[in-house]
Design a protein around this motif. Structure first.
Motif, PDB file in Angstrom:
ATOM      1  N   TRP A 357       0.833  -1.206   0.000  1.00 49.28           N
ATOM      2  CA  TRP A 357       0.000   0.000   0.000  1.00 49.28           C
ATOM      3  C   TRP A 357       0.872   1.261   0.000  1.00 49.28           C
ATOM      4  O   TRP A 357       0.629   2.207  -0.759  1.00 49.28           O
ATOM      5  CB  TRP A 357      -0.915   0.010   1.221  1.00 49.28           C
ATOM      6  N   THR A 358       1.884   1.281   0.864  1.00 51.07           N
ATOM      7  CA  THR A 358       2.734   2.470   0.967  1.00 51.07           C
ATOM      8  C   THR A 358       3.537   2.701  -0.310  1.00 51.07           C
ATOM      9  O   THR A 358       3.600   3.828  -0.830  1.00 51.07           O
ATOM     10  CB  THR A 358       3.691   2.326   2.166  1.00 51.07           C
ATOM     11  N   LEU A 359       4.140   1.639  -0.828  1.00 52.32           N
ATOM     12  CA  LEU A 359       4.957   1.782  -2.034  1.00 52.32           C
ATOM     13  C   LEU A 359       4.103   2.156  -3.249  1.00 52.32           C
ATOM     14  O   LEU A 359       4.546   2.921  -4.111  1.00 52.32           O
ATOM     15  CB  LEU A 359       5.727   0.487  -2.300  1.00 52.32           C
ATOM     16  N   MET A 360       2.887   1.639  -3.301  1.00 51.31           N
ATOM     17  CA  MET A 360       2.007   2.006  -4.402  1.00 51.31           C
ATOM     18  C   MET A 360       1.639   3.491  -4.315  1.00 51.31           C
ATOM     19  O   MET A 360       1.522   4.184  -5.342  1.00 51.31           O
ATOM     20  CB  MET A 360       0.749   1.136  -4.398  1.00 51.31           C
ATOM     21  N   GLY A 361       1.464   3.991  -3.095  1.00 47.98           N
ATOM     22  CA  GLY A 361       1.230   5.430  -2.937  1.00 47.98           C
ATOM     23  C   GLY A 361       2.405   6.253  -3.460  1.00 47.98           C
ATOM     24  O   GLY A 361       2.209   7.286  -4.120  1.00 47.98           O
ATOM     25  N   HIS A 362       3.642   5.778  -3.186  1.00 48.37           N
ATOM     26  CA  HIS A 362       4.818   6.476  -3.708  1.00 48.37           C
ATOM     27  C   HIS A 362       4.811   6.516  -5.239  1.00 48.37           C
ATOM     28  O   HIS A 362       5.166   7.538  -5.845  1.00 48.37           O
ATOM     29  CB  HIS A 362       6.100   5.789  -3.226  1.00 48.37           C
ATOM     30  N   ALA A 390       3.226   6.224   5.676  1.00 47.72           N
ATOM     31  CA  ALA A 390       1.906   6.520   5.114  1.00 47.72           C
ATOM     32  C   ALA A 390       1.425   7.900   5.557  1.00 47.72           C
ATOM     33  O   ALA A 390       0.897   8.680   4.743  1.00 47.72           O
ATOM     34  CB  ALA A 390       0.909   5.445   5.529  1.00 47.72           C
ATOM     35  N   TRP A 391       1.601   8.222   6.836  1.00 48.89           N
ATOM     36  CA  TRP A 391       1.201   9.549   7.319  1.00 48.89           C
ATOM     37  C   TRP A 391       2.013  10.641   6.628  1.00 48.89           C
ATOM     38  O   TRP A 391       1.474  11.690   6.237  1.00 48.89           O
ATOM     39  CB  TRP A 391       1.390   9.643   8.829  1.00 48.89           C
TER      40      TRP A 391
END
Length: 696
Positions: A357-362, A390-391
């Motif tokens: 999830w975090t890497l996809m946000g990046h 994430a924050w």
């Protein structure tokens, strides 16, 4: 002695407990706990316990432990259900042991029911759906009612209470879940899954140290794991080092956790070294390989990343960690769309996989898709509220769309999770600066410098802020500190901005040496080269002008020092001087002789030296004419005597000054050689008639 106090249990007893825990977790289908306990058991391979005669009831044979907790009449139902469970046919497994009353088959029934409903929930979850939507929580609510009834009747053992806590946590009943999990740990201290479920519910160190978990040795592993979750890396590393010294030096788990500690501390080289040693020891291990790929990404080690991706695919193509490694591989190649597809595949396999999830946000941020990035970061926060990345990502996303109060809120949460991370403080300072809260921004920048500026940009931000506020002296001081260590500065453009600012400052202060020093450094920058060249030309021009001014001043002073007394007299006509008439006559005669001599110039004679005299002759003529007009002035005898003496000395000095060796001719040489003969009183009777002349 200190190590014995830290870990007071004998290693043979530890190994026996691990073996017993493996059996108990395995027959209940708790696969992750079984795997962890088996790895720890293998790390104690040097400790010998086989071949010893049983001394207590706990030291029973393997077969006896394997069947403990299962009624003989329920063997067939249990074995059938366990076989279905092992091939992930959870509904069939739950149905096979639905009527069993003994503890192990009953737990298998409840746990198979939970796994079946969880599988259906995850299969129906799309990328856009919320993981905790109410309609998808209904099935777990039914199971919760059943477990609550069983718990009220005291029909749940430690493993059943653990499952009860897991369901409570899934329904966001965290306080009750925490109590149930602690209760389960006290009853079954070898159940590692209970520790893992409890850890995310602990939000601060004080609460962690206040937990009543009992005195079992497993608490050390739990404390160290939770310290890492709280980003208290030094505390966790200390416990892991003590555990290694206590006899767990061969444990693969401890090596992996220590590598994670160094990853969190941003000691990238040490973390990569540990992961490489781990892969040499266990070449087919995929646990934590996603973290290893993140480290390779940071170091831009593209070759090693490609090798790791190929190896992970050859081991297990459908592991979430493998998909994450491939996603990082495409990301380092700047193929962000393909990277996103692999992160989405990882989330299909495990929707609670935080790293994806975090890497996809990046990746969405790289594609300027801010809306999708915000959704990805929010999903990461749902999975783990302690994920500062994430924050921090949410703060950056809202900063891009200029919603600064939102970004301030998210940056504050990230800072609370990572209070000693300078990146969070710099982000807060930038947001405060955009909100015109400059005082808070200055505090954030200074604190970022105090805790250790990772990016090396806090001092530049501070200098830039002071410059905007008009505090140029403080800004220059900050720029000097920022530019002192050029290697530490990660942003070269900011460094050149500091150089050009200092160059302009010192140029205005007329400190051309320092101004040129900083301006020359800007010649390496393509953006600042033109400005630096122009500034260097200005500095050179000002230096030349200043040098010429100094040269002119020194020449004027030298001329003033070498001027004759007579020239000084005519520069000050207001001075009243008494000059004897005889002196004037003698000077006139000498001047005419000099003029005659100048027509027959001796070779090598300087024209500059003779050109001075005509001007002086005009002056003497003016004095003579003025004397003739004032000839009738009275004179005293006393004055005549003094003036006569003065006349002789003056005449001698005048002749000596007027005729130089370069100007001598045969006719004048003898006159210059015998000046006293011209001064005899008897040669000129009129020389005794002295008149006092007053010149205005």
């Amino acid at each position: 002695i200190a190590m014995q106090e830290f870990f007071s249990v004998l290693l043979p007893d530890v190994k026996k407990e691990l073996r017993r825990g493996i059996i108990e977790c395995s027959k209940r289908g708790l696969l992750h706990s079984t795997k962890w306990l088996a790895e720890m058991h293998h790390g104690l391979s040097d400790v010998q316990i086989d071949g010893e005669t049983p001394t207590t009831e706990e030291d029973r044979t393997f077969s006896e432990c394997q069947l403990e907790g299962i009624a003989p009449a329920e063997y067939s139902d249990y074995f059938l259900a366990k076989s279905y469970y092992d091939v992930r046919e959870y509904d069939r497994a739950a149905h096979a042991v639905r009527n069993c009353e003994s503890s192990v088959p009953r737990f298998l029934h409840f746990y198979s029911t939970y796994m079946a409903r969880e599988k259906r929930r995850l299969d129906s979850t799309t990328d856009q759906a919320n993981l905790n939507e109410p309609n998808q929580m209904q099935d777990l609510a039914d199971l919760l009612a059943t477990l609550r009834t069983e718990y009220g009747k005291s029909r749940l053992d430690g493993y059943g209470i653990y499952l009860y806590g897991v369901v409570l946590k899934a329904l966001n009943l965290n306080q009750a879940a925490e109590q149930m999990l602690i209760h389960a740990i006290r009853l079954v201290p070898m159940l590692w899954s209970a520790y893992l479920e409890l850890s995310p519910l602990i939000m601060e160190k004080k609460k962690l140290l206040g937990l009543q978990l009992g005195g079992h040795w497993m608490r050390h592993f739990f404390l160290a794991h939770t310290y890492l979750e709280l980003y208290l890396n030094d505390d966790g590393l200390k416990i892991y080092e003590d555990l290694q010294a206590s006899g767990f030096s061969k444990s693969i788990y401890l090596v992996a956790q220590m590598a994670l500690v160094y990853h969190n501390k941003r000691d990238v080289d040490k973390a990569i070294e540990l992961y490489q040693a781990l892969l040499e020891t266990d070449p087919y291990r995929l646990d934590n390989v996603d973290t290893y790929s993140n480290l390779l990404f940071v170091k831009e080690m593209k070759t090693e990343m490609a090798q790791l991706a190929h190896k992970a695919v050859s081991i297990n193509k459908y592991r979430p960690e493998t998909c994450c490694v491939i996603g990082n591989y495409y990301s380092i190649r700047c193929d962000h769309q393909v990277a996103i597809s692999y992160f989405q595949r990882a989330l299909k396999l495990n929707p609670k996989y935080l790293a994806a999830w975090t890497l996809m946000g990046h990746e969405f941020m790289e594609l300027k898709n801010t809306n999708a990035a915000i959704q990805s970061y929010r999903k990461a926060v749902e999975v783990n509220k302690r994920d500062y990345r994430a924050w921090y990502g949410l703060g950056q996303a809202y900063e891009i769309i200029k919603m600064h109060y939102y970004s301030l809120y998210y940056f504050k949460i990230a800072h609370q999770l990572r209070p000693y991370d300078s990146r969070m403080l710099v982000a807060l300072g930038e947001t405060y600066e955009k909100l015109d809260k400059c005082e808070n921004a200055v505090k954030c920048y200074w604190k970022a410098i105090d805790v250790g500026d990772i990016e090396g940009i806090a001092m530049y931000k501070l200098a830039n802020l002071h410059e905007k506020l008009g505090d140029h002296e403080t800004a220059v001081h900050c720029y000097i500190m920022y530019c002192e260590d050029e290697r530490a500065a990660t942003d070269k453009q900011s460094l050149y901005q500091g150089f050009i600012t200092l160059a302009n400052y010192y140029e205005k202060k007329a400190d051309y040496e320092r101004a040129a020093y900083y301006a020359y450094k800007c010649l390496d920058s393509d953006d600042r080269k033109t400005e630096a060249k122009a500034l260097l030309k200005t500095i050179d021009w000002k230096r030349s002008a200043e040098w010429q001014k100094k040269t002119k001043t020194s020449t004027t002073v030298a001329n003033a020092e070498t001027s004759s007394e007579d020239e000084m007299e005519w520069e000050h006509p207001d001075v009243r001087v008494r000059v004897p008439f005889t002196t004037m006559m003698t000077t006139m005669t000498t001047t005419s002789t000099t003029s005659t001599s100048s027509t027959t110039e001796v070779p090598g004679t300087s024209r500059a030296s003779t050109s001075i005299r005509p001007g002086r002759t005009i002056a003497e003529g003016l004095r003579r004419s003025q004397t003739s007009r004032t000839d009738a002035a009275p004179s005293g005898s006393g004055t005549a005597t003094i003036t006569a003496t003065t006349t002789t000395a003056t005449t001698t000095a005048t002749e000596t000054e007027t005729i130089t060796p370069e100007q001598e001719t045969p006719g004048t040489t003898q006159a210059a050689a015998n000046p006293p003969q011209e001064q005899q009183p008897s040669d000129d009777a009129s020389s005794m008639e002295i008149s006092s002349v007053s010149i205005d």
